[in-house]
Scaffold this motif. Sequence first.
Motif, mmCIF file in Angstrom:
data_model
loop_
_atom_site.group_PDB
_atom_site.id
_atom_site.type_symbol
_atom_site.label_atom_id
_atom_site.label_comp_id
_atom_site.label_asym_id
_atom_site.label_seq_id
_atom_site.Cartn_x
_atom_site.Cartn_y
_atom_site.Cartn_z
ATOM 1 N N THR A 99 0.834 -1.207 0.000
ATOM 2 C CA THR A 99 0.000 0.000 0.000
ATOM 3 C C THR A 99 0.866 1.253 0.000
ATOM 4 O O THR A 99 0.563 2.224 -0.697
ATOM 5 N N TYR A 103 0.691 4.151 -3.031
ATOM 6 C CA TYR A 103 0.382 5.581 -2.860
ATOM 7 C C TYR A 103 1.423 6.455 -3.566
ATOM 8 O O TYR A 103 1.073 7.462 -4.191
ATOM 9 N N ARG A 123 -4.973 2.105 -2.458
ATOM 10 C CA ARG A 123 -5.969 3.133 -2.177
ATOM 11 C C ARG A 123 -7.336 2.662 -2.655
ATOM 12 O O ARG A 123 -7.579 2.547 -3.861
#
Length: 426
Positions: A99, A103, A123
């Motif tokens: 993650t 991003y 996201r």
Amino acid sequence: MKYKLGTLAVAGLMAASPVMADLVFPSLSYRTGPYAAGGIPFADGYADYFTLLNERDGGIGGETIRVPECETAYNTEKGVECYESTKGEGALVYQPLSTGITYQLIPKVTADDIPMLTSGLGRTSAKNGNVFSHVFNFPANYWDGASVAIKHIMEQEGGSLEGKKIALVYHNSAYGKEPIRTLQELSEKHGFELKEVPVDHPGQEQKSQWLQIRRDKPDYVIMYGWGVMNQVAVQEAANIRFPMDKFIGIWWSGSENDVLSAGAKADGYKALTFHNVGSDYPLYDDLKKHVIDTGKTAGAGDQVGTVLYNRGIYAAMLVAEAARTAQEIHGVTDITGGQMRDGMEQLEITEEKMAALGLPDFGPEFSVSCDNHGGEGFVAVTQWDAEAKEWNLVSDFMQSDQDVIQPLIDEDSKAYADENAIEGNC
């Protein structure tokens, strides 16, 4: 003499520029670092599926596949470096399996016209393709997982959660915090009390968290963990005699690594999934013949059929089918990243297609569109059989509560669009 010079010039040009005939699927892997136990089987499955396509089919649409692997150690900075060092090789799509890295890459892949697939991670609001043109998160996202966990618990409780208490044990990071808002909304809707229990990285010390759980006496525990945090949590839950069939992990807390060390005590533990389990599929016969028996596996060959190996297989299958779709749309076989993006946006996965690929019932059916980059949000529940040492699917694929999730996606993606002056892509 002229002929000789011309040949040398062409040879020099070929040596100086990358060969663009291959279809390039970079693998941002992590075979080292604190999360290597999860990174290795995924990377093996991802590479082995593409090796199978090369060995059995000659690639995709007659184009050979290349999978350059770059080690991130699950470190965001290294992940960005891997992206920068591989994107010029003709990269078609990235799957960062982190993650944090996701991003950082969202603005980069958009500017470079290369799509990114973040199945079950990243996201969540990237499902809105109108805002996130190059990011896809089919077939399911973190919020779908949280919703289906609650749906499953409601089924277990006869349809009502009024007055129940549910604890969320989560990795204290952007990833672990993803389901909080969704669970808060669902607690208001269904009348249960939500207890949030953060665990700091890497999660080896959880005594105080499980003492708190013993004190609070929740009816169920949902876990968003990763790496060593998962196995420690399962052991600690066993230590306080928390019933395993009321302990449900997200898909990153549902592999063999997470339960084997607890032995018989882990029996009955549950985890969510967006694909099926085991190796009883025709595709695995082909893998054995063309990849395993010929010594062409990416790793030691000891991960075949495990949950995270299957996830790597599934991830590779999805982008291979998107590449095939892109070739059909554009009428060329040597596609670009931008054309690959189009293929992902028009991807349709049906049961008929999965069966033809040797993966019948391997995952939910879904379709992608400009507005919807995330599919329909179908998730299933698996359960660990400690004696057989295997995961079993114990539910159908269920759709998440879109009435709760879609407004949250709209709100979060609108905030991102406003911050970044995005007009809309659809």
